[in-house]
Design a protein around this motif. Structure first.
Motif, PDB file in Angstrom:
ATOM      1  N   ARG A  21       0.931  -1.089   0.043  1.00 58.41           N
ATOM      2  CA  ARG A  21       0.135  -0.015  -0.060  1.00 58.41           C
ATOM      3  C   ARG A  21       0.789   1.180  -0.059  1.00 58.41           C
ATOM      4  N   VAL A  22       1.136   1.787  -1.353  1.00 54.88           N
ATOM      5  CA  VAL A  22       2.142   2.998  -1.408  1.00 54.88           C
ATOM      6  C   VAL A  22       1.535   3.848  -2.354  1.00 54.88           C
ATOM      7  N   LYS A  23       0.209   3.905  -2.778  1.00 57.11           N
ATOM      8  CA  LYS A  23      -0.168   4.986  -3.549  1.00 57.11           C
ATOM      9  C   LYS A  23      -1.107   5.982  -3.168  1.00 57.11           C
ATOM     10  N   LYS A  24      -1.959   5.610  -2.109  1.00 59.47           N
ATOM     11  CA  LYS A  24      -2.659   6.614  -1.393  1.00 59.47           C
ATOM     12  C   LYS A  24      -2.098   7.762  -0.305  1.00 59.47           C
ATOM     13  N   GLN A  25      -2.314   8.816  -0.399  1.00 61.71           N
ATOM     14  CA  GLN A  25      -1.568   9.663   0.899  1.00 61.71           C
ATOM     15  C   GLN A  25      -2.183   9.427   2.149  1.00 61.71           C
ATOM     16  N   VAL A  26      -3.734   9.276   2.098  1.00 58.07           N
ATOM     17  CA  VAL A  26      -4.261   9.099   3.286  1.00 58.07           C
ATOM     18  C   VAL A  26      -4.650   7.463   3.328  1.00 58.07           C
ATOM     19  N   TRP A  33       2.051  -4.260   3.652  1.00 51.83           N
ATOM     20  CA  TRP A  33       1.880  -5.288   2.578  1.00 51.83           C
ATOM     21  C   TRP A  33       0.543  -6.022   3.374  1.00 51.83           C
ATOM     22  N   ILE A  34      -0.499  -6.065   2.543  1.00 52.39           N
ATOM     23  CA  ILE A  34      -1.736  -6.862   2.748  1.00 52.39           C
ATOM     24  C   ILE A  34      -2.334  -7.536   1.604  1.00 52.39           C
ATOM     25  N   GLY A  35      -3.250  -8.253   1.920  1.00 60.07           N
ATOM     26  CA  GLY A  35      -3.960  -8.885   0.754  1.00 60.07           C
ATOM     27  C   GLY A  35      -5.150  -7.897  -0.097  1.00 60.07           C
ATOM     28  N   VAL A  36      -5.798  -8.289  -0.889  1.00 62.88           N
ATOM     29  CA  VAL A  36      -6.674  -7.374  -1.513  1.00 62.88           C
ATOM     30  C   VAL A  36      -8.102  -7.574  -1.047  1.00 62.88           C
ATOM     31  N   GLY A  37      -8.744  -6.561  -1.229  1.00 64.82           N
ATOM     32  CA  GLY A  37     -10.197  -6.608  -0.396  1.00 64.82           C
ATOM     33  C   GLY A  37     -10.523  -5.250  -0.193  1.00 64.82           C
ATOM     34  N   GLY A  38     -11.611  -4.885   0.545  1.00 66.35           N
ATOM     35  CA  GLY A  38     -12.132  -3.766   0.826  1.00 66.35           C
ATOM     36  C   GLY A  38     -13.319  -3.732   1.562  1.00 66.35           C
ATOM     37  N   HIS A  39     -14.064  -2.333   1.588  1.00 66.68           N
ATOM     38  CA  HIS A  39     -15.157  -2.346   2.186  1.00 66.68           C
ATOM     39  C   HIS A  39     -16.476  -2.752   1.540  1.00 66.68           C
ATOM     40  N   MET A  40     -17.351  -3.381   2.281  1.00 70.19           N
ATOM     41  CA  MET A  40     -18.669  -3.656   1.753  1.00 70.19           C
ATOM     42  C   MET A  40     -19.516  -2.645   1.546  1.00 70.19           C
ATOM     43  N   CYS A  49     -18.738  -8.758  -1.866  1.00 71.84           N
ATOM     44  CA  CYS A  49     -17.687  -7.987  -1.879  1.00 71.84           C
ATOM     45  C   CYS A  49     -16.304  -8.386  -2.185  1.00 71.84           C
ATOM     46  N   LEU A  50     -16.228  -9.563  -1.876  1.00 70.92           N
ATOM     47  CA  LEU A  50     -14.790 -10.269  -2.102  1.00 70.92           C
ATOM     48  C   LEU A  50     -14.605 -10.414  -3.599  1.00 70.92           C
ATOM     49  N   VAL A  51     -15.650 -10.902  -4.245  1.00 75.26           N
ATOM     50  CA  VAL A  51     -15.317 -11.172  -5.528  1.00 75.26           C
ATOM     51  C   VAL A  51     -15.341  -9.644  -6.254  1.00 75.26           C
ATOM     52  N   ARG A  52     -15.945  -8.649  -6.004  1.00 71.46           N
ATOM     53  CA  ARG A  52     -16.027  -7.326  -6.582  1.00 71.46           C
ATOM     54  C   ARG A  52     -14.684  -6.791  -6.405  1.00 71.46           C
ATOM     55  N   GLU A  53     -14.301  -6.752  -5.031  1.00 72.21           N
ATOM     56  CA  GLU A  53     -12.891  -5.937  -4.672  1.00 72.21           C
ATOM     57  C   GLU A  53     -11.664  -6.819  -5.383  1.00 72.21           C
ATOM     58  N   VAL A  54     -11.500  -8.100  -5.498  1.00 72.12           N
ATOM     59  CA  VAL A  54     -10.624  -8.569  -6.031  1.00 72.12           C
ATOM     60  C   VAL A  54     -10.606  -8.329  -7.561  1.00 72.12           C
ATOM     61  N   LEU A  55     -11.638  -8.335  -8.278  1.00 77.54           N
ATOM     62  CA  LEU A  55     -11.869  -7.900  -9.529  1.00 77.54           C
ATOM     63  C   LEU A  55     -11.353  -6.670  -9.829  1.00 77.54           C
ATOM     64  N   CYS A  98      -2.961  -1.810  -9.870  1.00 71.67           N
ATOM     65  CA  CYS A  98      -3.975  -1.584  -8.765  1.00 71.67           C
ATOM     66  C   CYS A  98      -3.566  -0.111  -8.165  1.00 71.67           C
ATOM     67  N   ASP A  99      -4.633   0.859  -8.085  1.00 69.00           N
ATOM     68  CA  ASP A  99      -4.535   2.383  -7.906  1.00 69.00           C
ATOM     69  C   ASP A  99      -4.214   2.405  -6.249  1.00 69.00           C
ATOM     70  N   GLU A 100      -4.275   1.193  -5.516  1.00 68.01           N
ATOM     71  CA  GLU A 100      -3.965   1.341  -4.240  1.00 68.01           C
ATOM     72  C   GLU A 100      -2.529   1.016  -3.841  1.00 68.01           C
ATOM     73  N   GLY A 101      -1.876   0.449  -4.547  1.00 66.87           N
ATOM     74  CA  GLY A 101      -0.582  -0.128  -4.559  1.00 66.87           C
ATOM     75  C   GLY A 101       0.007  -1.086  -5.363  1.00 66.87           C
TER      76      GLY A 101
END
Length: 164
Positions: A21-26, A33-40, A49-55, A98-101
């Protein structure tokens, strides 16, 4: 206040797909270093959520996946996070940027050498050691892990998790 999230570790040839995770300022995960995923989203089930976020984050379409644990993060700094933890070794597609890292396949044995949250090391051990679904609570004060509760039992050290 609380949030519901998913996290997935894609597996291939003894490696996990990790997101640096190096691309977002906040970003509460900045430089980790984490896996992939996100907010429901409202009305969204964990597996949706899992399928959508991974894609969205990888360009890969999950064909199969497994719920491995439900992790509750409690913090004096961030809102409580109820995270559904999955693994998958069945997916298709071509990876995108990925735009998050930065996405990188990392040998499972090298994961512990990366800058991780201390609690992530706990659930990596559980992913290695257990086949059943676990319930894990990780309590943080600042960036320090101060309490670990596994399946309703307070854990004093990681040796207990590894069954030693």
């Amino acid at each position: 206040m609380s949030k519901n999230t998913t996290l997935c570790y894609l597996e291939l040839n003894g490696k996990y797909l990790m997101l640096h995770r190096v691309k977002k300022q906040v970003d509460e995960n900045k430089d980790k270093w984490i896996g992939v995923g996100g907010h429901m989203e409202e009305g969204e089930a964990p597996e949706e959520c899992l399928v959508r976020e991974v894609l969205e984050e990888t360009g890969l379409k999950l064909l199969d996946y497994r719920l491995r644990g439900i992790v509750t993060f409690v913090s004096d700094r961030y809102e409580t996070d109820y995270m559904f933890l999955f693994t998958s070794d069945c997916f298709e597609g071509t990876m995108i940027e990925c735009d998050e890292g930065n996405l990188e396949w990392v040998e499972k044995s090298r994961v512990y050498d990366l800058p991780l949250w201390e609690g992530d090391k706990v659930f990596f051990r559980l992913l290695e050691e257990r086949e059943d679904v676990f319930l894990l609570t990780l309590r943080y004060q600042g960036d320090e892990l101060i309490e670990t509760i596994l399946d309703g039992r307070k854990i004093e050290n990681n040796a207990e998790i590894e069954g030693e």
